[in-house]
Scaffold this motif. Structure first.
Motif, mmCIF file in Angstrom:
data_model
loop_
_atom_site.group_PDB
_atom_site.id
_atom_site.type_symbol
_atom_site.label_atom_id
_atom_site.label_comp_id
_atom_site.label_asym_id
_atom_site.label_seq_id
_atom_site.Cartn_x
_atom_site.Cartn_y
_atom_site.Cartn_z
ATOM 1 N N THR B 43 -48.196 2.378 -33.938
ATOM 2 C CA THR B 43 -47.131 3.033 -33.179
ATOM 3 C C THR B 43 -45.764 2.608 -33.688
ATOM 4 O O THR B 43 -44.844 3.417 -33.816
ATOM 5 N N GLN B 84 -47.132 8.578 -28.842
ATOM 6 C CA GLN B 84 -48.245 8.061 -28.064
ATOM 7 C C GLN B 84 -47.863 8.181 -26.585
ATOM 8 O O GLN B 84 -46.745 7.871 -26.202
ATOM 9 N N ASP B 159 -49.242 10.358 -33.030
ATOM 10 C CA ASP B 159 -49.688 9.010 -32.710
ATOM 11 C C ASP B 159 -50.865 9.044 -31.751
ATOM 12 O O ASP B 159 -50.707 9.348 -30.572
ATOM 13 N N GLU B 160 -52.044 8.743 -32.272
ATOM 14 C CA GLU B 160 -53.279 8.715 -31.484
ATOM 15 C C GLU B 160 -53.419 9.899 -30.530
ATOM 16 O O GLU B 160 -53.495 9.718 -29.311
HETATM 17 MG MG LIG Z 1 -50.283 2.579 -30.577
#
Ligand SMILES: [Mg+2]
Ligand SMILES: Nc1ncnc2c1ncn2[C@@H]1O[C@H](COP(=O)(O)OP(=O)(O)O)[C@@H](O)[C@H]1O
Lengths: 298, 235, 354
Positions: B43, B84, B159-160
């Motif tokens: 991140t 995220q 992000d993810e």
């Molecule tokens: Mg992260």
């Protein structure tokens, strides 16, 4: 009946002015999560400026425009120079900056324009015969003018916030500054504009209230408006634009009726009444009556 | 189309850096994935690229240095990030969320783009006028993607995106990302912890461990490495 | 608020049988008394100014408990100061009490007022609390005007000077009221200093500071946030109301608009910030600031300027010297030694929290 109508009319007039101040405070809160203690003093400065222009022969409408422009600049510069540098240091330093600005501005007004009370021309006819009768009560054009002006202004503000690109950016920046920035919005600039716009609202509120205020135009004219405005904003939820307006109007009406009819409160306890309502709301419903969430930075 | 090039990038939140000396490259139209365990600094890497944390080192995009520009400046240059946690603007409606994504565009095709992404995600179309905070997690992830795409980015940072979503939804999401990449030519830089699907999509992989890039190479090299398979693919 | 003064007021480890700490205490006491004696020899108007300094320092000391150690900005301390002042004035005038015997009553009412203002602190924080305390500051003058039978309303109260003569046992004559007030205020200030000092170095005091700096962690360790906040406000109220009582005896005249509006709160806050929040010497420095800034500016300009001067100084201190003069002095030896050893002047322990 006559008395009731007159009290309602008074309450409405004050209520609209409180609503404008509350709205200004909410706009600032949504930008910077702080209550602008200096909001009223910014407005006092521009109101003095407008009055001074009228004494030099300018029309009150020209003076209004000048006050709005200067107000915008004061608000914007305050955000940029005093508030933003404090952003990372937490809410106490920010509040202290605003407290400093509060006393400094009031003192500057006194230095420039003195301690006298000045009577100021309103935007609307304020003669002794400029009224219409409703149920035996006299509704002065001055008061009706304030209502109309406030309604128009509120409509413009709400349209700007809800219907324009700038308004969308402001709402985005208030909702989630990080996401707004990642979407390409210059959040800092939006905050600056928000502070400027809030000061414009305050400037107009000042020019509306000064001609009809009991204090006329003096160093003490605007502080009570700040007190009612912040009480109204808290009652509305501090981040709710609509709540601020409803809070302002209901406080204006309640003030006029309560202090008129409840002996214990009497004419001396106006602000205490408003503040008591505010404290009660804060304690029992901290998000206000219309607020969506309580910003709390630990 | 522009290339993202990162050399010797370090970044962190205070005194100490969290990521160190990162080298990274994303070519036009390419899909690249960064794999790493929880807390590895994925991140932080994304935030460094999108301008949310101060960095040292060089970052160029299309030949232009973007290190330490503000997030909004970087976004306007054509890099959009899906953060995220999705970054939903909860009090705005779904439609307004999308308009925010397009708020820096001056062309006349915004409405057409909104219609296009709403077509791709019917759930968004159905709830266009509801507050975005009322959407489910999966829908909010779709919204975040669509919002970013409305900026017509040349590079999308994700992000993810699979975090906290049901496997079925994750599969939809990745097939959508693949479509976007194929149809618009948008480059993708993905961050994932659990990487089966990401590896199907990506042509190049970086491995991040406690703030350092410890390995990188074409996806095919990785899929065939036993150690990697065990560590990151859960096999 | 700066958390830089963690060493200040922290419990010292005392080694039994080695009275070096005590010897230092004695030395400091001798120095303080010498300074006070020196001050008492100054011209009459200077003695009077110093008395005002001590009284304001005491008021700020009360504020410091809440705003400094507790991290809660109170704009309501002008009202507490007023509660103390009016209690003393009314009791002298109407109940014919001697001035000294009114002080305990003023302190008790101050404790109650502090607790009342602090009660919301158990539920709201930050700007919300600042607004609530502002409400008390704004309401207080309105209450005074509303209950004018007791308070004299807008006109205020006057305590006749023959009711303010020094008590016979003090050895001061009627003409020496100025010196009597000087020593009385100095004694009260020293008492307040000792109280705050022992309070902040107690376990409870440490817990309270933990509460300010890391609320979640502190609560997890069993500190009751709500109760400690209210207690802090109550003690703070007692101290500031004590200052109010002295203020009434010092001035002999009170009025709502002159001394007990929100501007007084702002003055107290400014004094505290200049002096240094959460430091034990800060309020004393603050007392000097509050008394001498208006005095100097009135000499230089027509008197309207001191609000401006206060504002500018407050903003400048927040910007440039966030831990105030006392915090800066505390940091000085450390900064110098760090400078000498490592060539940097940044103190890594120093950070500003909300
Ligand atoms: Mg992260
Ligand atoms: N806002 C922050 N402030 C300080 N440290 C942080 C912050 N966010 C993350 N970190 C630290 O940085 C390291 C990497 O975190 P992160 O980049 O979120 O990892 P990942 O996304 O790979 O799980 C972690 O050790 C984490 O504790």
């Amino acid at each position: 009946m006559t008395l009731l109508v007159e009290r309602l009319a008074d309450g409405l007039t004050n209520g609209f002015v409180y609503a404008l101040m509350a709205l200004a405070l909410v706009v600032v809160f949504r930008a910077s999560s702080t209550v602008n203690f200096a909001q009223a003093e910014m407005a006092l400065f521009t109101t003095y400026l407008a009055w001074w222009m009228t004494t030099k022969g300018a029309s009150i409408w020209l003076a209004l425009i000048a006050a709005c422009i200067v107000g915008f600049i004061i608000g914007a510069v305050t955000e940029r120079t005093l508030i933003r540098p404090m952003e990372k240091r937490g809410e106490m330093p920010t509040l202290l900056m605003l407290v400093a600005l509060f006393t400094a501005l009031n003192s500057i007004d006194g230095l420039i324009w003195g301690l006298d009370y000045h009577s100021m021309d309103g935007l609307f006819p304020g003669g002794i015969d400029d009224y219409i009768s409703v149920a035996g009560a006299r509704l002065y054009f001055e008061a009706i003018g304030v209502w109309v002006a406030a309604i128009v202004l509120l409509a413009v503000v709400f349209a700007a916030i809800n219907k324009t690109r700038l308004g969308l950016r402001m709402r985005a920046a208030a909702d989630n500054p990080t996401s707004a920035a990642l979407s390409g919005i210059n959040v800092g600039r939006i905050y600056t504009i928000g502070w400027g716009g809030a000061a414009v609202l305050g400037s107009i509120a000042g020019i509306l209230i000064a001609p009809i205020s009991a204090q006329q135009l003096s160093l003490a004219t605007m502080f009570p408006v700040l007190i009612y405005g912040s009480a109204a904003a808290i009652i509305g939820g501090l981040n709710s634009l609509g709540g601020a307006v409803i809070g302002g109007l209901s406080l204006g009406l309640a003030e006029s009726l309560l202090t008129g009819y409840v002996d214990l409160i009497g004419p001396q306890m106006h602000q205490t009444t408003a503040l008591a309502v505010m404290v009660i709301v804060l304690l029992f419903r901290p998000t206000g009556l219309f607020g969506s969430r309580l910003e709390e930075r630990v | 189309m522009s290339t993202l090039e990162v050399h010797g990038m370090s970044a962190g939140y205070g005194r100490a850096a969290v990521i160190h000396d990162i080298d990274l490259r994303v070519d036009p139209g390419q899909v690249v994935v960064i794999l790493g365990a929880n807390g590895a600094g994925k991140t932080t890497t994304m935030r460094a690229l999108s301008g949310e944390v101060p960095v040292s080192g060089s970052i160029t995009f299309g030949g232009r240095s973007i290190a330490n520009l503000r997030p909004d400046q970087i976004a306007r240059l054509g890099i959009r990030a899906v953060p995220q946690g999705r970054g939903t603007l909860t009090s705005l409606t779904v439609r307004e969320n999308l308009l925010v994504g397009a708020s820096c565009r001056a062309d006349s095709e915004v409405e057409a783009d909104i219609a296009r992404w709403m077509d791709a995600f019917p759930a968004l179309a159905r709830r266009a006028d509801q507050p975005a905070g009322t959407l489910s997690g999966g829908e909010q992830q779709m919204l975040a993607l669509a919002r970013a795409l409305l900026g017509r980015p040349q590079l999308l940072l994700c992000d993810e995106p699979s975090l906290g979503l049901a496997p079925v939804i994750v599969r939809d999401l990745f097939s959508f990302l693949s479509t976007v990449n194929a149809e618009t030519g948008t480059s993708l830089l993905l961050v994932e912890q659990n990487a089966n699907l990401a590896l199907n999509l990506a042509s190049f992989v970086y491995l991040l461990e406690v703030g350092y890039i410890v390995e990188s190479g074409p996806t095919s090299d990785f899929v065939n490495s036993d150690a990697i398979r065990r560590a990151y693919l859960g096999m | 608020m700066p958390a830089s003064s963690m060493t200040d007021g922290a419990p010292r480890t005392r080694i039994p049988g080695v009275p070096s700490g005590q010897r230092r205490h004695v030395a400091v006491m001798v120095l303080v008394i010498a300074l006070l004696l020196l001050g008492s020899q100054a011209p009459v108007y200077r003695v009077s100014q110093l008395t005002a300094v001590f009284i304001f320092a005491l008021a700020i000391m009360g504020l410091n408990l809440v705003a400094g150690y507790g991290g809660m900005l109170s704009l309501g301390h002008s009202a507490i100061l007023g509660v103390g002042g009016y209690t003393t004035a009314i009791l002298i005038n109407d109940a014919r009490l001697t001035p000294l015997s009114t002080i305990p009553v003023a302190v008790v009412l101050g404790v109650l007022a502090g607790a009342l203002i602090g009660l919301p602190a158990s539920r709201v924080k930050g700007i919300y609390l600042a607004l609530v305390t502002l409400a008390f500051a704004v309401s207080f003058p309105e209450f005074l005007k509303r209950f004018d039978g007791l308070t004299g309303g807008a006109g205020g109260l006057i305590v006749r000077s023959r009711d303010l003569v020094p008590p016979p046992w003090s050895g001061f004559t009627r003409a020496e009221r100025g010196e009597w007030m000087y020593w009385l205020a100095a004694a009260a200030l020293l008492l307040g200093f000792a109280l705050v000092r022992s309070l902040t170095s107690s376990r409870r005091g440490l817990a309270i500071r933990a509460l300010r700096d890391h609320e979640v962690a502190a609560v997890a360790c069993g500190v009751s946030a709500a109760r400690d906040r209210v207690t802090l406000f109550a003690i703070s109220g007692g101290i500031t109301a004590g200052a109010g009582a002295l203020y009434a005896m010092y001035l002999g005249a009170l009025s709502p608009e002159s001394s007990f509006t929100v501007f007084t709160s702002i003055q107290l806050i400014t004094g505290l910030i200049i002096g240094g929040v959460a430091t034990s010497l800060g309020p004393v420095i603050g007392g000097f600031a509050v008394v001498f800034i208006p005095a100097v500016t009135t000499e230089l300009t027509n008197g309207q300027a001191y609000g401006l001067v206060f504002g500018v100084i407050l903003a400048a201190v927040v910007f440039l010297m966030p831990s105030g003069i006392a915090g800066w002095l505390n940091g000085l030896p450390k900064a110098l030694s760090v400078h000498r050893h490592r060539g940097t002047k940044h103190d890594p322990e120093r950070h500003d929290g909300g």
